[in-house]
Structures are given as C-alpha cells and as structure tokens.
Design a protein around this motif. Structure first.
Motif, PDB file in Angstrom:
ATOM      1  N   ASP A  36      -0.829  60.689  -1.230  1.00 40.57           N
ATOM      2  CA  ASP A  36      -2.036  61.696  -2.024  1.00 40.57           C
ATOM      3  C   ASP A  36      -1.424  62.879  -1.337  1.00 40.57           C
ATOM      4  O   ASP A  36      -2.296  64.264  -1.715  1.00 40.57           O
ATOM      5  CB  ASP A  36      -3.551  61.868  -2.070  1.00 40.57           C
ATOM      6  N   THR A  37      -0.895  63.711  -0.096  1.00 41.89           N
ATOM      7  CA  THR A  37      -0.367  64.255   0.113  1.00 41.89           C
ATOM      8  C   THR A  37      -0.007  65.732  -0.596  1.00 41.89           C
ATOM      9  O   THR A  37       0.472  66.604  -0.524  1.00 41.89           O
ATOM     10  CB  THR A  37      -0.084  64.562   1.614  1.00 41.89           C
TER      11      THR A  37
ATOM     12  N   ASP B  97      -1.121  67.746  -2.336  1.00 42.76           N
ATOM     13  CA  ASP B  97      -2.108  68.790  -1.767  1.00 42.76           C
ATOM     14  C   ASP B  97      -2.245  70.453  -1.646  1.00 42.76           C
ATOM     15  O   ASP B  97      -0.844  70.450  -1.108  1.00 42.76           O
ATOM     16  CB  ASP B  97      -2.511  67.659  -0.500  1.00 42.76           C
TER      17      ASP B  97
ATOM     18  N   ARG C 182      -0.384  71.372   1.478  1.00 50.78           N
ATOM     19  CA  ARG C 182       1.038  70.639   1.986  1.00 50.78           C
ATOM     20  C   ARG C 182       1.538  70.822   1.176  1.00 50.78           C
ATOM     21  O   ARG C 182       2.854  70.434   1.800  1.00 50.78           O
ATOM     22  CB  ARG C 182       0.445  69.131   2.648  1.00 50.78           C
TER      23      ARG C 182
END
Length: 411
Positions: free
Chosen positions: A46-47, A50, A53
């Motif tokens: 998931d990062t 983001d 990120r």
C-alpha cells in the motif's frame, strides 16, 4: 503496476497447496498461522500507492509501471543509494525483522535485467521475467538448498530426494524432488529454483543442473510449513514481533511439477548452474537488502537496550554504558558499510553497477558474529526483569491485579 495491499492478499488465493498442523490451508490471508504477517506485507504494498511516500520508494519502469526502487537496474551510484533508501524505508516498517520482504528479491531482478545474455539460450526468458518482476513488484523467493537427508552424498546419489528433471517435453519439462528452506514461501507469488551446495554440480548431475521460476500455485507444488510463531502468539501486546513478522519457512516439494520453457533460465548446464549466483552478481545485489535490513534491525536493538537500561535505572552503570556503546558503534559501522557499498560500487555488465563486494561481504561476515552479542547484552541488562513479567496481557485487564502491576511491574 504494483499491487495494492488488497490485490496482494487476493493474489494469495490461487489454489496454492499449503500444509500446516496436518491440514491443508483453505485460505492463506485469513488463516491464524499467516493472517497478520500477510497483512503486514500488504501494508508494504500500500505504501507504493501513498503519494507522501512515492518519491522515496518508487520509480517508473520502461513499460510505464510504478515500481519499488529495489527493482531498478543501477547504472550510477545515485541509483544504488536510491535503492538503499527505499529498502530502508520498508525495513523501518518491520524493524528489520522481515528478511524476505518483496524488495529482497529485487536483487535477483536487477541481476537478471543487467545480464540477460549470461542465461543464453534463455536470455529472452530472463528479460521477460525481469519486466514481470519490476512492473508488478512480484514477491518472489529463492529455494536452492537440498533437504537435509544425507549431506555426504552428491545430488545424483539421492535420486529420490533432490530436485531433478524426470521428463522433457516439447513445451517444457517435469521436475520431482524437494528443496529447503522456503522462507516466506507461503506469502510469495513464486520462487527461483536453483542448486545451492558446497559440492559443485558435475556431469553426473546434469538432471539437477537447473535454474527456473515456479509459481507458488503451480499444480503438484506442496508447501509443508514449520510451526507458526504467529499462531502461538497470544496477542500483539504479548508478542509484538512474532505476531506480526513471522515469515514462516516451508519445505517445498515438487510432485511432478511442470515447468514451461518460458520459465527456464538454465537447463542441464552444470557450469552455469554453479556460477550464476556469483557471475551475474546476484549475491551482491541480494545482500544489499540484507545489509540495509540488518543495519535497521541494529538500530531497533540499540534503542530497545537503551529503553531497558533507562527503565530499570542502570543506564549510568559503567558496564551497561560500555555494552550500549559497543552496540551503537556497531550499528553505525553497518550503516557506513551500506553507504560504502553504494558509493564505491563494482562495475557490472552492460554499463551497470553493483554494490561493492568488499563492503557487502564484510557486513555479511560481521553480522552473524555480532548479533549473539546483542542478544547477550539484552539478557544481561534486562536481567531478572525478563522473568518478572505478568503471564499475559489479560492480567492488565484484571481490576484486582492492575494496580499491583502498575506499581511492581513498571518494565
């Protein structure tokens, strides 16, 4: 495109044959032996989506896909440093305790991408697999060690045990045998299968001289898992590490598994099977992740030791400060080795660069000698406090016990 966390969890529902405690696992993402670790890995995916990120973690592949920087073939020192930092950010999310997170096998991907011609006549397979790994941030493993049945014998002397070709077909070949230890295999999309042995393969082992990719859900592939530390954990409060970061290990059994030619990298070629890990710089690229992760883990352990010493009032004891100083010094030594591996790289094929073998192997030799000393320091400084513990988090929920625990168990 890199998977989201939800897509990653769904990708584990591919019919894979996973066994634990005598039962076949019906659904890996929800099974109590694997669910929390699977969600931890999903959070890593998931990062990559983001926006806060993405600058540090991602790059765009030649095919226009957002990918983790661990999968970018390095042509400059800056590329290696960017790869290092992206690995560090993921490693900090698990405190260095996931040795086989998806970015680890980025080291294999970049080795394939840098030197596909090494794998002739299967170089096109190599290029396709690099693109697949990089474009989708595939979670791959590697399994090379033969089962511990009789280490005094060569591979061909155990024909019923070690992975070998049992049938060659127009569209591929069939393999039978087993490999250990498939760390995190249950969470992967597939594995690189090769031969790792202190005795080099010879002409008598041509049927064992293989390097190929296999998907985890391939028919006939069986994963027999070890005991689950996650399932044994009472709660994340009582077991904050093993409840979240148990990668599990599996013996991987090939029960007449078919391998299509497009997934083959080396076939019946002992010389290439013996040499590819070194000559294709696979070890160096894999070990960059290992060094970054260990340095992060050392930071965590140094912080943990500091907190223990502060809590029990021994932080100013000379012996404690000496031990803490040794661990902090070692932590920064590893950080320096990681930076040097990127800033003083080895030249690679086709204008690429790889992490310095000098720094990488220095870290590799020091880590296993150092970590027992870190554990010893934790045990000595923690002392009796490691035994003076409530039985579980349930004790804190007792109205009668809680005031006593707050008073007598401050650690």
């Amino acid at each position: 495109m890199a998977l989201t966390g939800a897509q990653y969890l769904d990708s584990l529902r591919d019919g894979r044959e996973v066994w634990i405690d005598g039962e076949r696992v019906a659904d890996v993402p929800s099974h109590p032996a694997f669910a929390t670790a699977a969600r931890t890995i999903a959070h890593l995916y998931d990062t990559l989506h983001d926006p806060a990120r993405q600058k540090a973690l991602t790059w765009t592949t030649a095919n226009g896909h957002v990918s983790h920087k661990a999968f970018q073939v390095a042509r400059t020192r800056r590329h290696l440093l960017d790869r290092m930092e992206a690995m560090r950010q993921w490693s900090q999310m698990h405190f260095g305790f996931l040795g086989r997170s998806p970015d680890y096998k980025g080291g294999l991907a970049v080795s394939l991408g840098a030197a596909p011609e090494f794998f002739a006549p299967f170089e096109d397979n190599c290029r396709r697999w690099y693109d697949r790994m990089a474009d989708d941030v595939l979670f791959l493993n590697h399994i090379g060690v033969n089962p511990m049945v009789d280490r005094s014998k060569k591979a061909h002397e155990l024909p019923d045990i070690n992975v070998r070709v049992v049938q060659e077909r127009d569209d591929g070949f069939v393999v039978r045998g087993a490999k250990m230890v498939g760390t995190a295999a249950v969470f992967t999309h597939g594995s690189l299968v090769f031969s790792s042995s202190p005795v080099a393969l010879g002409d008598a082992e041509k049927d064992h001289a293989l390097v190929f990719m296999i998907r985890t859900g391939a028919p006939g592939l069986k994963l027999i898992c070890r005991r689950s530390y996650e399932a044994a954990a009472h709660s994340p409060f009582d077991h904050p590490l093993s409840s979240r970061f148990d990668e599990n290990d599996a013996t991987v059994i090939f029960d007449d598994v078919f391998v299509p030619w497009e997934d083959c990298l080396v076939f019946r070629d002992p010389k290439k099977a013996n040499e590819f890990f070194v000559l294709a710089q696979v070890v160096q690229n894999l070990m960059l992740h290992g060094a970054v992760r260990f340095a992060t883990k050392m930071e965590f352990m140094a912080g943990l030791l500091t907190r223990i010493a502060q809590q029990n009032g021994t932080i100013n004891y000379r012996g404690v400060r000496v031990r803490l100083g040794e661990i902090v010094g070692a932590t920064w030594t590893f950080q320096a080795l990681v930076r040097d591996a990127c800033q003083q790289p080895d030249p690679g094929p086709n204008g690429t660069v790889a992490p310095s073998h000098r720094s990488i192997f220095a870290a590799r030799s020091l880590a296993p000698a150092l970590y027992p000393k870190v554990r010893e320091a934790i045990e000595l400084v923690g002392a009796g406090g490691l035994m003076q513990l409530p039985s579980s988090s349930q004790d804190l929920l007792s109205a009668e016990l809680r005031p006593l625990i707050d008073l007598y168990f401050p650690g």
